[in-house]
Design an enzyme around this catalytic site. Structure first.
Site, mmCIF file in Angstrom:
data_model
loop_
_atom_site.group_PDB
_atom_site.id
_atom_site.type_symbol
_atom_site.label_atom_id
_atom_site.label_comp_id
_atom_site.label_asym_id
_atom_site.label_seq_id
_atom_site.Cartn_x
_atom_site.Cartn_y
_atom_site.Cartn_z
ATOM 1 N N PHE A 1 0.711 -1.229 -0.125
ATOM 2 C CA PHE A 1 0.130 0.071 0.098
ATOM 3 C C PHE A 1 0.735 1.268 0.133
ATOM 4 O O PHE A 1 0.640 2.199 -0.616
ATOM 5 C CB PHE A 1 -0.887 -0.132 1.239
ATOM 6 C CG PHE A 1 -1.885 -1.177 0.971
ATOM 7 C CD1 PHE A 1 -3.013 -0.983 0.232
ATOM 8 C CD2 PHE A 1 -1.913 -2.222 1.918
ATOM 9 C CE1 PHE A 1 -4.204 -2.032 0.159
ATOM 10 C CE2 PHE A 1 -2.804 -3.154 2.047
ATOM 11 C CZ PHE A 1 -4.112 -2.823 1.091
ATOM 12 N N GLY A 2 1.743 1.278 0.938
ATOM 13 C CA GLY A 2 2.821 2.510 0.656
ATOM 14 C C GLY A 2 3.607 2.854 -0.365
ATOM 15 O O GLY A 2 3.641 3.731 -1.084
ATOM 16 N N ALA B 1 -3.367 -0.209 6.469
ATOM 17 C CA ALA B 1 -3.124 -0.046 5.070
ATOM 18 C C ALA B 1 -3.427 1.411 4.966
ATOM 19 O O ALA B 1 -2.642 2.094 4.189
ATOM 20 C CB ALA B 1 -4.338 -0.814 4.198
ATOM 21 N N GLU C 1 -11.008 -12.425 12.821
ATOM 22 C CA GLU C 1 -11.585 -12.690 11.687
ATOM 23 C C GLU C 1 -11.354 -14.244 11.319
ATOM 24 O O GLU C 1 -12.292 -14.795 10.819
ATOM 25 C CB GLU C 1 -11.268 -11.532 10.607
ATOM 26 C CG GLU C 1 -11.479 -10.220 10.616
ATOM 27 C CD GLU C 1 -11.097 -9.194 9.829
ATOM 28 O OE1 GLU C 1 -11.928 -8.285 9.522
ATOM 29 O OE2 GLU C 1 -10.024 -9.318 9.633
#
Lengths: 421, 421
Positions: A12-13, A314, A169
């Site tokens: 993401f970065g 993120a 999750e």
């Protein structure tokens, strides 16, 4: 010659930095050891057979194919020559930079017990996810063939270590798999007897959420059939199971969601790091003493959230990537002023199985089925490309309406003959 | 106690037998060494990054979940005790049968050169397909980083051995990948310079088709940029490339589509086999001397197509599975008459890239784009379940309209720590 930016890591970065530099007079080299960008927030759904690998991963060079200023390299970084400003690659090649952006993320960590990894894999890569999926499904298969009651019980006991969003999750998804999706597929075992045990060392699950959402998640998980053990540190993981507190628990599948360790970026460049290997960066995200090196995302640490550390999620990595791109552009225009990074928190989200979620956006808190739909829409929105949005939406609607998981494949089990490459 | 049928192999033949026995007073045990049924006709599309693994594979126990008479076991057969009528499994367990159906398929074969396998993998399993996809994509990646022209050329040379449908389909798909899908993603190499070489020992490609369709396919493949070498046997495969005729060709990716060898079914049961390991079965598909053992599909051989051998394709295995089911039902009703199997050929199909195909149904021959659409509809029709039909149709329409392949993932490269199971 144009200013050379080398970006290591296409998460993401790194991708946000590439995006932020569009239209700038720079040449970009984007290096990653994998050929795909991975949407990690949905990785647990690959691990639990809800989504296919290609639904949450994109070939990096396909994503940047229209950016003629970007050269993508598949390669493993072995070091950084900060004197001569070059990134060293595993094949002996080098990539020279004027500005370097390190965005290489993190792996799971075992608090000094790396010997636990073979027994308690974590979830960071596509390979991790298919390996976890394989372990979960194989354990049910083996239980179907097992006649010894004790061994059968161990095969039907699933332990998840760590009560953060990933642990919650995973536990919820495995509980639904065992208690709702699989029962009619087995003849000799009742998969509803499977035990799913979530072990958290702290006093509550989802500690980054408010206490009421955390309590709601606790109740909702228990309603799905997850046993939650709080205040219990895991002291041993082996092929028999786990020991937590002073209790042993026989379990053939143990999943690790308890801690992360930064990539080796700090080691490559000889930068100061904290105990988890994260580079301690300056307020403008540069490495101390190296204004030409930026370190961002999970591999850096900085107290830029009203004095608190930026969380390893993120949106934080994306904001840092965009900040770095803007800083580079300002510098190229001759403005060398230090630009301080400030993190803006947009919220916390976690699902509890396939019908409920908890969301805390600050200005609004949600829980239950409405939160699940909001969670789903947010995640589909952040997926890249129409194709994958359609595919993931189709997969979710299918599971939601039929209860059938489409991706229950056991693969990667056999070793192929040694490949030549 | 109900009559016990054990079926080994959940491919087209085994599943057809299960289906044909619905509503009969038997108990069925369905054993496979993999947990999924695989739609092999589309496997080359996984190998060339057009489809995802889960789009052409279904967990076996999910397919038969509503059949309470069927128990599915994931297990490896190690032998058959024909005296005591029991299948022996790798974990020491046994499965007793009154009637046994062996439908365990075939693997690729190297005509006595098994040492070529590491350099020239074949395409029979999902793992084969992801491994081939990995090799193809990695070769482009390595070429992008390679500076030596000769080594770069070898990385961009793809050799396919065998000009049957699988070889033709692989060659066409790789040519399109290199010449149409990938060029704009690379900066240092021109993927349109990639050589795709199809080597066939016989005088023409697609020998099972009529000569005019075979000639059309030849021209169509060449138009896609495939070099075709006819009448050339491959004499060597190694990490440098291949030798065919007396010419060496430097190539880093070699794919094997030239021959198959039956599974070990004949060995397990001590049955007479031909040179390719296929059990020679009686006209009713039973093993000689064993009326209680049926052998079907690619692991058997029988001249039941107007005196010619039945071809190794999905419809043949399905017809045999149905025939066996009907025979078992007749026997249970007390009718022991030998029921002779006769193969009905419905046709030959093969694609040439993503826009053309050749089809020979006997009563109609088609070629070109119309044949491609007919091919696509036929294959979507034969996929199992609405979910996968939708997913595959979406994938194909996407590639057709955008030219973007969605499944260009390089995975399975790294070995995980030794798993405990």
């Amino acid at each position: 010659m144009a200013h050379r930016v080398v970006i290591v890591g296409a998460g993401f970065g790194g991708l946000a930095a590439v995006q932020g530099l569009a239209g700038t007079d720079v040449t970009i080299t984007l290096i990653d050891q994998r050929n795909h960008h991975l949407f990690q927030p949905l990785l647990y759904q690959v691990g639990t057979a809800a989504l296919a690998t290609s639904e949450i991963a994109w070939p990096v060079r396909h994503l940047v194919r229209k950016r003629k200023d970007v050269t993508t390299l598949l390669g493993v970084v072995t070091g950084i020559d900060t004197q001569n400003r070059a990134v060293l690659l595993d094949d002996g090649g080098t990539s020279a930079y004027d500005t370097l952006v390190l965005a290489t993320g993190a792996r799971h960590a075992y608090f000094g017990h790396d010997e636990w990894e073979p027994y308690a894999p974590g979830l960071k890569t596509l390979e991790d996810a298919t390996s976890i999926r394989r372990r979960i499904l194989l354990s049910f298969e083996r239980a179907e063939r097992e006649t010894d009651p004790a061994r059968r019980a161990a095969l039907l006991t699933f332990v998840i270590v760590g009560g953060g969003p990933t642990g919650v999750e995973l536990a919820g998804a495995i509980a639904e798999l065992a208690h709702q999706n699989l029962p009619q597929e087995y003849r000799r075992i009742d998969t509803r007897m499977a035990r799913i045990v979530l072990i958290e060392a702290g006093p509550r699950i989802l500690p980054s959420f408010t206490e009421d959402l955390s309590a709601y998640a606790h109740t909702a998980l228990e309603r799905l059939g997850v046993e939650i053990q709080l205040g219990q540190a895991v002291r041993e993981c082996n092929d028999q199971g786990v020991v937590y507190g002073d209790r042993p628990l026989a379990a053939k599948v143990i999943l690790w969601a308890a801690g992360v360790r930064a990539s080796d970026a700090a080691v490559w460049a000889g930068l100061p790091a904290d105990g988890a290997g994260r580079t301690r960066v300056a307020p403008d995200l540069t490495a101390p003493g190296h204004p030409e090196i930026f370190v961002i995302g999970d591999t850096a640490t900085i107290n830029a959230w009203r004095g608190k550390p930026v969380p390893g999620i993120a949106p934080a990595a994306k904001q840092q990537g965009m900040h770095v791109a803007r800083t580079i552009k300002m510098r190229l225009r001759g403005n060398a002023a230090q630009r301080i990074f400030r993190y803006r928190h947009s919220g916390n989200l976690a699902t509890i199985g396939g019908r409920a979620a908890v969301i805390d956006f600050g200005w609004i808190k949600m829980r239950g089925w409405l939160a699940w739909w909001a969670w789903g829409l947010v995640h589909i929105y952040f997926l890249i490309g129409v194709r994958n949005r359609l595919a993931v939406a189709l997969s979710w609607l299918w599971i939601y309406s039929t209860g059938s998981r489409n991706a229950c494949l056991i693969t990667q089990g056999e070793q192929r003959p040694t490949p030549p490459q």
